[in-house]
Enzyme design. Structure first.
Site, PDB file in Angstrom:
ATOM      1  N   GLU A 135       0.827  -1.208   0.000  1.00 52.13           N
ATOM      2  CA  GLU A 135       0.000   0.000   0.000  1.00 52.13           C
ATOM      3  C   GLU A 135       0.862   1.260   0.000  1.00 52.13           C
ATOM      4  O   GLU A 135       1.691   1.433   0.898  1.00 52.13           O
ATOM      5  CB  GLU A 135      -0.891   0.013   1.250  1.00 52.13           C
ATOM      6  CG  GLU A 135      -1.745   1.259   1.368  1.00 52.13           C
ATOM      7  CD  GLU A 135      -2.483   1.346   2.696  1.00 52.13           C
ATOM      8  OE1 GLU A 135      -3.442   2.127   2.784  1.00 52.13           O
ATOM      9  OE2 GLU A 135      -2.095   0.632   3.649  1.00 52.13           O
ATOM     10  N   ASP A 170      -5.979   2.712  -0.894  1.00 49.95           N
ATOM     11  CA  ASP A 170      -6.641   3.520   0.123  1.00 49.95           C
ATOM     12  C   ASP A 170      -6.976   4.867  -0.494  1.00 49.95           C
ATOM     13  O   ASP A 170      -6.082   5.662  -0.799  1.00 49.95           O
ATOM     14  CB  ASP A 170      -5.720   3.676   1.332  1.00 49.95           C
ATOM     15  CG  ASP A 170      -6.422   4.323   2.517  1.00 49.95           C
ATOM     16  OD1 ASP A 170      -7.308   5.178   2.286  1.00 49.95           O
ATOM     17  OD2 ASP A 170      -6.087   3.998   3.669  1.00 49.95           O
ATOM     18  N   GLN A 196      -9.836   0.886   0.606  1.00 52.26           N
ATOM     19  CA  GLN A 196     -10.178   1.551   1.854  1.00 52.26           C
ATOM     20  C   GLN A 196     -10.567   3.001   1.584  1.00 52.26           C
ATOM     21  O   GLN A 196     -10.312   3.516   0.493  1.00 52.26           O
ATOM     22  CB  GLN A 196      -8.997   1.507   2.831  1.00 52.26           C
ATOM     23  CG  GLN A 196      -8.616   0.093   3.255  1.00 52.26           C
ATOM     24  CD  GLN A 196      -7.369   0.069   4.120  1.00 52.26           C
ATOM     25  OE1 GLN A 196      -6.429   0.836   3.901  1.00 52.26           O
ATOM     26  NE2 GLN A 196      -7.336  -0.816   5.100  1.00 52.26           N
ATOM     27  N   GLU A 232     -11.611   3.005   7.042  1.00 52.03           N
ATOM     28  CA  GLU A 232     -10.413   3.255   7.852  1.00 52.03           C
ATOM     29  C   GLU A 232     -10.316   4.765   8.126  1.00 52.03           C
ATOM     30  O   GLU A 232      -9.425   5.451   7.640  1.00 52.03           O
ATOM     31  CB  GLU A 232      -9.147   2.744   7.153  1.00 52.03           C
ATOM     32  CG  GLU A 232      -7.944   2.711   8.091  1.00 52.03           C
ATOM     33  CD  GLU A 232      -6.679   2.261   7.394  1.00 52.03           C
ATOM     34  OE1 GLU A 232      -5.846   1.614   8.053  1.00 52.03           O
ATOM     35  OE2 GLU A 232      -6.492   2.570   6.201  1.00 52.03           O
TER      36      GLU A 232
END
Length: 251
Positions: A135, A170, A196, A232
């Site tokens: 990530e 994300d 996310q 998140e």
């Protein structure tokens, strides 16, 4: 649209098994966590079995206060591989679906080679049923982190050419660093392992800020993504009081 509660941020004022139960009560479809290692895996597994929620993933350890992982650090290979073993063993014990291999603060050719080698090691010891995730993190929250962009991460995945190594996208980190979320989601969909979200720039609930998540979630659904999206974000107060977005933003 299905959602996963990231228990590193949501209900993080209570033990992990209790947080799993709270996520079930709030209507989440899955859970994920950061570093569950202080909780015996038998207790985590019991809570997952009781609620019927899948654990989507967990992270390798950071390596110390203010650190962001070990796997791209040339002088910490032994520690990095111990952390990978720890994460894989815990994931196997609780039936987690993925492990996020955290790269750490590093740069340059040596760091890249170290990260590639450690990911190859991780794949060699990890069951095929568990996906390995990498990530990119934004420089505001993680200055100096090795993986900074989705293009860089995609290059690592392409060079490895191994099954079961995917990109964790994300929207918060990508939104702060690169932007153009919808185009990037379309282009990267074949290598995505998890998605996310949180608001930009404050990492709060997704119903405010620079990103129109109603549009983003609709696009993700149109691309055929059916797995839970990871919430998140940092609640401004009580987690249960922060969940209105689950009703207002879902397409």
């Amino acid at each position: 649209m299905k959602f996963s509660a990231n228990l590193g941020f949501l209900w993080n004022d209570r033990p992990l098994p209790a947080a799993i139960r709270a996520a079930k009560a709030a209507g989440f479809d899955a859970v994920e966590c950061h570093w569950p290692y202080d909780v015996p895996p038998s207790e985590t597994r019991a809570a997952l079995e009781e609620t019927g929620l899948p654990m989507l993933g967990l992270n390798t350890i950071t390596g110390g206060p203010g650190a962001f992982g070990l796997s791209a650090l040339p002088d910490r290979v032994t520690d990095a591989r111990d952390a990978i073993r720890q994460a894989v063993d815990y994931a196997v014990d609780i039936g987690a679906q993925s492990v996020h291999v955290m790269a750490g603060t590093a740069e340059g050719a040596s760091a890249r080679q170290t990260f590639l080698d450690n990911l190859r090691f991780a794949r060699s010891i990890c069951p095929e049923t568990i996906t390995l995730l990498i990530e990119p993190l934004n420089p505001h929250d993680a200055p100096g982190y090795f993986l900074r962009t989705t293009d860089q991460a995609a290059g690592v995945i392409a060079e490895l050419g191994l099954p079961g190594i995917k990109l964790m996208f994300d929207c918060y980190h990508v939104g702060r660093t690169e932007g153009d979320l919808v185009t990037r989601l379309r282009n990267l969909m074949p290598i995505l392992g998890h998605i996310q979200f949180a608001s930009v720039p404050d990492r709060g609930t997704p119903d405010h800020g620079e990103i129109d998540y109603r549009c983003v979630f609709s696009e993700i659904a149109s691309l055929g993504w059916s797995r839970p999206l990871g919430a998140e974000y940092r609640p401004a107060g009580d987690t249960d009081a922060s969940l209105d977005w689950m009703k207002t933003l879902s397409p």
